[in-house]
Write an enzyme that holds these catalytic residues in place. Structure first.
Site, mmCIF file in Angstrom:
data_model
loop_
_atom_site.group_PDB
_atom_site.id
_atom_site.type_symbol
_atom_site.label_atom_id
_atom_site.label_comp_id
_atom_site.label_asym_id
_atom_site.label_seq_id
_atom_site.Cartn_x
_atom_site.Cartn_y
_atom_site.Cartn_z
ATOM 1 N N LYS A 165 -3.088 -81.702 114.273
ATOM 2 C CA LYS A 165 -2.000 -80.915 113.662
ATOM 3 C C LYS A 165 -2.388 -79.434 113.629
ATOM 4 O O LYS A 165 -1.602 -78.560 114.008
ATOM 5 C CB LYS A 165 -1.732 -81.424 112.238
ATOM 6 C CG LYS A 165 -0.714 -80.583 111.491
ATOM 7 C CD LYS A 165 -0.622 -80.892 110.001
ATOM 8 C CE LYS A 165 0.196 -79.810 109.314
ATOM 9 N NZ LYS A 165 0.300 -79.963 107.876
ATOM 10 N N THR A 175 -0.521 -76.896 104.784
ATOM 11 C CA THR A 175 -0.882 -76.222 106.029
ATOM 12 C C THR A 175 0.356 -76.196 106.914
ATOM 13 O O THR A 175 0.843 -77.254 107.324
ATOM 14 C CB THR A 175 -2.008 -76.977 106.768
ATOM 15 O OG1 THR A 175 -3.133 -77.083 105.903
ATOM 16 C CG2 THR A 175 -2.416 -76.244 108.037
ATOM 17 N N LYS A 218 -6.725 -70.223 108.024
ATOM 18 C CA LYS A 218 -6.890 -71.675 108.105
ATOM 19 C C LYS A 218 -6.856 -72.162 109.559
ATOM 20 O O LYS A 218 -7.734 -72.898 110.000
ATOM 21 C CB LYS A 218 -5.771 -72.334 107.280
ATOM 22 C CG LYS A 218 -5.542 -73.791 107.496
ATOM 23 C CD LYS A 218 -6.434 -74.658 106.656
ATOM 24 C CE LYS A 218 -6.255 -76.134 107.049
ATOM 25 N NZ LYS A 218 -7.150 -77.010 106.347
HETATM 26 P P1 NAD Z 1 0.449 -86.651 102.233
HETATM 27 O O1 NAD Z 1 1.386 -87.090 103.304
HETATM 28 O O2 NAD Z 1 -0.550 -87.626 101.678
HETATM 29 O O3 NAD Z 1 1.279 -86.082 100.967
HETATM 30 C C1 NAD Z 1 2.473 -85.360 101.069
HETATM 31 C C2 NAD Z 1 3.381 -85.795 99.931
HETATM 32 O O4 NAD Z 1 4.567 -85.007 99.971
HETATM 33 C C3 NAD Z 1 3.819 -87.259 100.019
HETATM 34 O O5 NAD Z 1 3.486 -87.931 98.820
HETATM 35 C C4 NAD Z 1 5.340 -87.181 100.235
HETATM 36 O O6 NAD Z 1 6.047 -88.231 99.640
HETATM 37 C C5 NAD Z 1 5.641 -85.846 99.599
HETATM 38 N N1 NAD Z 1 6.919 -85.264 100.045
HETATM 39 C C6 NAD Z 1 7.369 -85.098 101.322
HETATM 40 N N2 NAD Z 1 8.584 -84.515 101.304
HETATM 41 C C7 NAD Z 1 8.907 -84.300 100.009
HETATM 42 C C8 NAD Z 1 10.039 -83.767 99.352
HETATM 43 N N3 NAD Z 1 11.105 -83.321 100.029
HETATM 44 N N4 NAD Z 1 10.037 -83.722 98.001
HETATM 45 C C9 NAD Z 1 8.974 -84.183 97.292
HETATM 46 N N5 NAD Z 1 7.878 -84.724 97.853
HETATM 47 C C10 NAD Z 1 7.847 -84.784 99.199
HETATM 48 O O7 NAD Z 1 -0.313 -85.364 102.824
HETATM 49 P P2 NAD Z 1 -1.713 -84.742 102.344
HETATM 50 O O8 NAD Z 1 -2.837 -85.401 103.053
HETATM 51 O O9 NAD Z 1 -1.720 -84.675 100.845
HETATM 52 O O10 NAD Z 1 -1.596 -83.263 102.943
HETATM 53 C C11 NAD Z 1 -0.742 -82.282 102.384
HETATM 54 C C12 NAD Z 1 -0.965 -80.960 103.107
HETATM 55 O O11 NAD Z 1 -2.338 -80.589 102.993
HETATM 56 C C13 NAD Z 1 -0.674 -81.022 104.608
HETATM 57 O O12 NAD Z 1 -0.019 -79.832 104.984
HETATM 58 C C14 NAD Z 1 -2.054 -81.139 105.240
HETATM 59 O O13 NAD Z 1 -2.090 -80.590 106.546
HETATM 60 C C15 NAD Z 1 -2.897 -80.321 104.272
HETATM 61 N N6 NAD Z 1 -4.324 -80.667 104.226
HETATM 62 C C16 NAD Z 1 -4.708 -81.978 104.128
HETATM 63 C C17 NAD Z 1 -6.065 -82.299 104.070
HETATM 64 C C18 NAD Z 1 -6.515 -83.745 103.968
HETATM 65 O O14 NAD Z 1 -7.725 -84.007 104.104
HETATM 66 N N7 NAD Z 1 -5.626 -84.703 103.691
HETATM 67 C C19 NAD Z 1 -7.026 -81.279 104.104
HETATM 68 C C20 NAD Z 1 -6.615 -79.949 104.168
HETATM 69 C C21 NAD Z 1 -5.254 -79.655 104.215
#
Ligand code: NAD
Length: 296
Positions: free
Chosen positions: A246, A96, A171
């Site tokens: 966010k 997102t 979204k």
């Molecule tokens: P998270 O922080 O758990 O996971 C993100 C991952 O990306 C981490 O493991 C991190 O180490 C990795 N990362 C960051 N920079 C990186 C790089 N340069 N190279 C490789 N890996 C890298 O986040 P999440 O909860 O999985 O959310 C991910 C996305 O999904 C976000 O944009 C969030 O807004 C969206 N989202 C989350 C949810 C939810 O319920 N968690 C629901 C809908 C949408």
């Protein structure tokens, strides 16, 4: 079966990547966090040592990263996806992020001969694990057709919302409405209770009257009426306050840039920011009802 690179194996990406591997795709996975890689390797993915290594030879690249700055650096940075992918590869960014950043990144990708969609998700970690996410997709028809079979492994509902960036538009507009409607629902339940009407009676009336909305019927912030709602488990998420905040900030930035009035979106952002600043960022967003009762 398709060779797929998956970058970003966190709360959401871990389950999504595992589902692609379990479906028999050849998945090369990378994250900055080694433990996150181990978890998906246990589900059948192959560990990669860098973005470039994951992307080499891939026909599709999926990214699930925290925010726009990560997406920009992973796609456009040195040794990023654009410099490592083979021509014609399709990119699916499921993070997102701001509409503008999604459009800029997709333009850079298409200018370099790739196909790209923004495909943010609705549904939390349980839906990511179960492969039942909803994807809102922005991009050309050709990019959508290439992305669709991959999204179908990770989700239940795939909607083509139009041109590049439109997935992000859907979204943030939806989540802005959700943030506002949750506060409105909480206010109504608090008012009814204070004036002598219990939550169940008010629910029975309002859920079939003109006040009905998803925040009430599927996710009621008052404990009792909806069994599965976080209000019945001490407001454990679900969808955390910080996640809602966010999305409301992304909506506010987009509204300002497009010169669209959004006074209730701005008010909702302020209320969730207050909760977050007082240490309640990990609470489910329906816990806003407790703040409106001055209980937290
Ligand atoms: P998270 O922080 O758990 O996971 C993100 C991952 O990306 C981490 O493991 C991190 O180490 C990795 N990362 C960051 N920079 C990186 C790089 N340069 N190279 C490789 N890996 C890298 O986040 P999440 O909860 O999985 O959310 C991910 C996305 O999904 C976000 O944009 C969030 O807004 C969206 N989202 C989350 C949810 C939810 O319920 N968690 C629901 C809908 C949408």
């Amino acid at each position: 079966m398709t060779q797929i690179a998956f970058i970003g194996l966190g709360n959401m990406g871990g389950g999504m990547c595992s589902n692609l591997a379990k479906a028999g795709h050849d998945v090369r996975a990378f994250d900055l966090n080694a433990e996150a890689i181990s978890r998906v390797v246990a589900q059948g993915a192959v560990a990669a040592g860098s973005v470039a290594e994951a992307v080499a030879g891939a026909e599709a690249v999926v990214t699930m990263l925290p925010a726009g700055k990560h997406v920009k650096s992973v796609y456009l940075g040195e040794d990023g996806i654009l410099s490592a992918a083979k021509p014609g590869t399709v990119f699916l960014d499921c993070s997102t992020i701001a509409v503008e950043v999604a459009r800029e990144t997709a333009k850079a990708a298409t200018d370099a001969g790739f196909l790209m969609v923004d495909a943010p998700v609705s549904g939390g970690t349980a839906a990511a694990d179960a492969g039942t996410l909803t994807f809102m997709v922005g991009g050309t028809e050709a990019a959508f057709e290439r992305a669709k079979p991959i999204l179908e492994v990770m989700g239940q509902k795939i909607v083509h919302a139009g041109a590049s960036g439109n997935g992000q538009v859907a979204k943030i507009a939806n989540n802005m409405l959700l943030g506002i409607s949750m506060i409105g629902t909480a206010e109504a339940f608090n008012l009814a209770e204070k004036l002598g009407l219990d939550a169940q009676t008010f629910f029975d009336i309002s859920s079939t009257a003109s006040g009905q909305c998803w925040s009430m019927t599927s996710y009621c912030p008052a404990p009792g009426p909806v069994q599965t709602a976080p209000s019945n488990r001490d407001y454990q998420p679900g969808f955390a306050v910080d996640m809602m905040l966010k999305d409301l900030r992304l909506a506010a930035d987009a509204a300002n840039a497009a010169d669209v009035q959004s006074p209730l979106g701005a008010m909702a952002e302020k209320i969730y920011a207050g909760l977050s600043e007082s240490g309640q960022g990990g609470l489910d967003f329906s816990g806003v009802i407790l703040r409106l009762k001055n209980e937290i």
